[in-house]
Every structure is written in C-alpha cells, then in structure tokens.
Design a protein around this motif. Structure first.
Motif, PDB file in Angstrom:
ATOM      1  N   GLN A   1      75.988 -14.219   3.246  1.00  0.00           N
ATOM      2  CA  GLN A   1      75.083 -13.126   3.576  1.00  0.00           C
ATOM      3  C   GLN A   1      73.623 -13.571   3.479  1.00  0.00           C
TER       4      GLN A   1
ATOM      5  N   ARG B   1      62.685  -1.975   5.202  1.00  0.00           N
ATOM      6  CA  ARG B   1      62.215  -2.775   6.349  1.00  0.00           C
ATOM      7  C   ARG B   1      61.933  -4.224   5.949  1.00  0.00           C
ATOM      8  N   GLY B   2      62.754  -4.727   5.044  1.00  0.00           N
ATOM      9  CA  GLY B   2      62.654  -6.131   4.663  1.00  0.00           C
ATOM     10  C   GLY B   2      61.489  -6.479   3.778  1.00  0.00           C
ATOM     11  N   GLN B   3      60.775  -5.483   3.267  1.00  0.00           N
ATOM     12  CA  GLN B   3      59.571  -5.759   2.477  1.00  0.00           C
ATOM     13  C   GLN B   3      59.829  -5.715   0.979  1.00  0.00           C
ATOM     14  N   THR B   4      61.083  -5.492   0.569  1.00  0.00           N
ATOM     15  CA  THR B   4      61.385  -5.401  -0.858  1.00  0.00           C
ATOM     16  C   THR B   4      61.209  -6.761  -1.525  1.00  0.00           C
TER      17      THR B   4
ATOM     18  N   MET C   1      71.913  -5.472   0.914  1.00  0.00           N
ATOM     19  CA  MET C   1      71.311  -5.477   2.243  1.00  0.00           C
ATOM     20  C   MET C   1      70.870  -4.082   2.682  1.00  0.00           C
ATOM     21  N   ALA C   2      71.630  -3.042   2.321  1.00  0.00           N
ATOM     22  CA  ALA C   2      71.237  -1.678   2.706  1.00  0.00           C
ATOM     23  C   ALA C   2      69.876  -1.331   2.113  1.00  0.00           C
ATOM     24  N   ARG C   3      69.654  -1.732   0.863  1.00  0.00           N
ATOM     25  CA  ARG C   3      68.368  -1.477   0.205  1.00  0.00           C
ATOM     26  C   ARG C   3      67.238  -2.232   0.912  1.00  0.00           C
ATOM     27  N   ILE C   4      67.512  -3.457   1.310  1.00  0.00           N
ATOM     28  CA  ILE C   4      66.498  -4.269   1.981  1.00  0.00           C
ATOM     29  C   ILE C   4      66.163  -3.686   3.347  1.00  0.00           C
ATOM     30  N   GLN C   5      67.206  -3.286   4.081  1.00  0.00           N
ATOM     31  CA  GLN C   5      66.981  -2.730   5.414  1.00  0.00           C
ATOM     32  C   GLN C   5      66.210  -1.419   5.344  1.00  0.00           C
ATOM     33  N   ALA C   6      66.508  -0.606   4.317  1.00  0.00           N
ATOM     34  CA  ALA C   6      65.790   0.666   4.171  1.00  0.00           C
ATOM     35  C   ALA C   6      64.304   0.435   3.917  1.00  0.00           C
TER      36      ALA C   6
END
Length: 413
Positions: free
Chosen positions: A17, A301-304, A294-299
């Motif tokens: 992943q 917008r990859g800025q986490t 990945m769901a958290r990252i996508q939410a």
C-alpha cells in the motif's frame, strides 16, 4: 484502533500500500514513529541482539553472526534407532518445525490451497492425517530438507510424534476454533524506525538520530469469543518458556542483596520472563504500521502529516507456549510509562552497543573466568550533550528495571 476508525491491513496489503513517506504516528503527543520507506539508509538492530546486549554487553559483542546452515542437497531417510532413545528431540528444531506447520496452515501463497487449509483448521482427523501422511512431502517440496529429515526421524517413534508434534498442533487447532480467530499475518518480517528528534519526543530533550528495529511477527490475528468482541492480538509462539535470565532471578528475590538465594532459584521459567515482555512491547510499536490509514489521508487530500493514535487500543499481547498450549497475556499497569521505559532502553542500548562498550556483566553465567577491570567508555553524542558509553548502558538498565515493575502476566484460560 479503538472506535473502529481503522482496520488491520492484511500482510499482502501492508507490503504494497502506497503510504506517503512523511506520514508519522503520534501517540498522545509522546512520540512518533516514521515509516521506514525513506531515502536514507536504515541501520537496523534486532530485538534479540538488544536483549542479549542488555544481559551482557561483552558476550553480545563477541558473538559472531552465525551464517544460516545450508539446506542439504538431498533428502535422506536413514533412521537412527538411538536418536531419541536416551533424550528428547532437539527443542530448537522441534519449535522450528511446529512454527513451520502453523505457517503452512495460514500461508496464502504456500503449497496448501485455501480449501484444504480450511479443512485442516477445522477437523482434527484431517489435520492428523495430513501431518502423518503429507507433511513430509510438503516440507521436501518447499525446500525445507533439514526439517523434513528431522520430521522423518520423529515419525519413526510414534509416541514422540504424538507428544511433540500432533498434540501441540491439535491443541493449537482447538484454541483457534474456540477463539474464533482470523489470522491476518503469519511469519512476516517487519522493520520500523524510532526517531528521537524534538518532533519525536515533545517535551523531551532533542536526542537526534533514530534506531531501526527489525523482527518477525509470528502471528497477528483477530480473536473473538462469546465473552469479548473481536480484537487484534500479536501472538508470539514459544516451544517452552526457556530459562530465566539474570534479571528474572533478581525479581524473584524481595531482598536485592540476597544473591545466594537468587542463585538457588530454579532456572526454569514458570511464566514468560521480562525479556518476553520487552519483546512484545517492541512488537506493539511495529504493529502500528499495520493500520489502514488511506481513508484518513484521502479525506485530508493527502496533506496529513501526523496521525494521532491512542495508547488505549484494543490490542492483546500474548505469548503462546506450543509445548502445552498455555497462553499468557501481558498486562502493563501503566502502559504509557512502560512504553516510555522501553523506548528509552532501546535508544540507550543502541548507543552503547554501537560505541563498542563491552562491559562483562558479573551476573551473567557465560563461563568466563576473569572479569575485565577497565572497559573503554567512549563519549556518545546524545542531542547537545555527551555521555560516557558506560553511563548510557546504566541508563538503559535503569529504564528496563523500572519497566519490570510496570508489567505482569495473566494466564489465559
């Protein structure tokens, strides 16, 4: 993760992943763990290496890395009638063989297809026939000729076969059915990196640098029963609990000065020791890279850049004794404090070990006849300060000793 925010990554997904390199995990603003997918080299150290160094630096540094024995080129079925006549089978080989069987029952890419694996994990007679009739060929086909020859010797003694292989594996099958377990990972190597910068330890001094840890999960599974909801567990399999180390003996004696009494305490562990506890806490750290985020990252917008994690996770740490099927749950009385001790111990041990500090521990029964009076103790850069290597080692011991007061074992029924 508590609250159901994340799910466990199966082994196949965990390896592939694409998680951004800058993601780190922040545990209640105490420390962070960065994933090891980074451009600069990782200088890893194994848990066993660290624990051996903690017990006796001199012996640990003298040990040469043993090369793995090459597999035999050909399988031989020459039975030696006296092999097990006067003694028990080699416990290390027996443990390795039991591990191999458990792994075969769960390996999705192994020689046993999924349908047969399902039958082997449910029906005792099917599992028994497989071990008696098919296991030898499977070991040969997978290139494990040394284990195949060892297994072939065991099968020539029916009682030995039952006592050392069939009974433990059938006990494992019953336990897996009773806990309604779902195995996510079996025999999977891991590596992770602990950072020690100011961003890693808010409120601590900036140590600088990192320690890379490598190891292997014996098994990660979801355990469920009628009494509890499904929760992940790290299962570490042992073939017996082994012998006590020096610190286990001192813990048995209330009076620290009663050394003679401590020497008379039995060397056999009746429950896992403190080295086992330290091992499982290191595995707890490594497990945190197994959450699907990945769901958290996508939410975001990859800025986490940072994920807040909690110490209060529904995650069990269990030693499974394959010898008799007994299980022991590690229960820290103060998880956060215990984890801080583990991390401090790891860093100080790593610094002292990499410096070449080689004190011979007087409590270690290593067969040496003369202690070294003076040990070179080079200065180690720790953040903006310098410490003698001997002081680093003492700080590691202090952290470990405090850790021992914060954990205990509970035998599971």
């Amino acid at each position: 993760m508590t609250g159901g925010r994340y799910r466990i990554l199966p082994a196949s997904e965990a390896a592939t992943q694409p998680i951004p390199q800058y993601i780190s995990l922040n545990y209640e603003n105490l420390f962070k763990i960065q994933r090891v997918n980074n451009p600069f080299p990782l200088r890893p150290v194994s848990f066993s290496r660290l624990s051996s160094y903690l017990e006796c630096p001199s012996c640990a540094l003298e040990q040469q890395r043993k090369r793995r024995k090459k597999e035999p080129r050909h399988f031989t079925d020459v039975h030696q009638g006296s092999l097990f006549a006067a003694r028990q089978p080699d416990p290390r080989l027996t443990g390795t063989l039991l591990h191999a069987i458990v792994d075969l029952l769960h390996d999705p890419n192994g020689p046993i297809d999924a349908e047969q694996q399902a039958s082997l994990l449910v029906y005792p007679d099917v599992l028994t026939r497989f071990i008696r009739n098919d296991l030898l060929k499977v070991l040969q086909d997978t290139g494990k000729l040394r284990l195949a020859m060892f297994y072939d010797e065991i099968t020539s003694h029916n009682q030995t076969l039952y006592t050392h292989l069939l009974d433990p594996i059938l006990s494992y099958q019953r336990e897996l059915k009773r806990t309604n377990g779902t195995v996510y990972t079996a025999a999977e190597r891991f590596q992770f990196k602990l950072l020690s910068t100011r961003r890693t330890f808010p409120g601590h001094s900036d140590w600088g640098g990192y320690v890379g840890i490598v190891g292997e999960f014996d098994q990660i599974r979801l355990r469920a029963s009628e009494e509890t909801q499904a929760r992940p567990a790290i299962m570490e399999f042992k073939k017996g609990l082994g012998k006590k180390r020096s610190w286990d003996k001192w813990l048995d004696v209330p009076d620290a000065e009663a050394i003679e009494v401590a020497h008379q305490v039995s060397d056999d562990l009746i429950e896992p020791g403190m080295a086992h506890a330290l091992q499982l806490m290191v595995y707890w750290l490594a497990f945190q890279t197994r959450w699907d985020i990945m769901a958290r990252i996508q939410a975001a917008r990859g800025q986490t850049e940072e994920l807040e994690m909690s110490f209060q996770q529904d995650l069990d740490l269990i030693i499974y004794n394959l010898h008799d099927g007994s299980q022991y749950l590690l229960e820290p009385t103060n998880f956060q404090a215990a984890l801080v001790d583990v991390i401090n111990c790891i860093f100080h041990l790593n610094w002292a070990m990499k410096s070449g500090y080689a004190l011979q521990s007087p409590e270690h029964n290593c067969g040496k006849t003369q202690l070294v009076d003076e040990v070179p103790s080079p200065l180690i850069q720790v953040g903006y300060d310098t410490l003698p290597a001997g002081q680093c080692y003492k700080l590691a011991q202090k952290s470990f000793n405090h850790f021992c007061t914060l954990v205990h074992w509970r035998m599971l029924t």
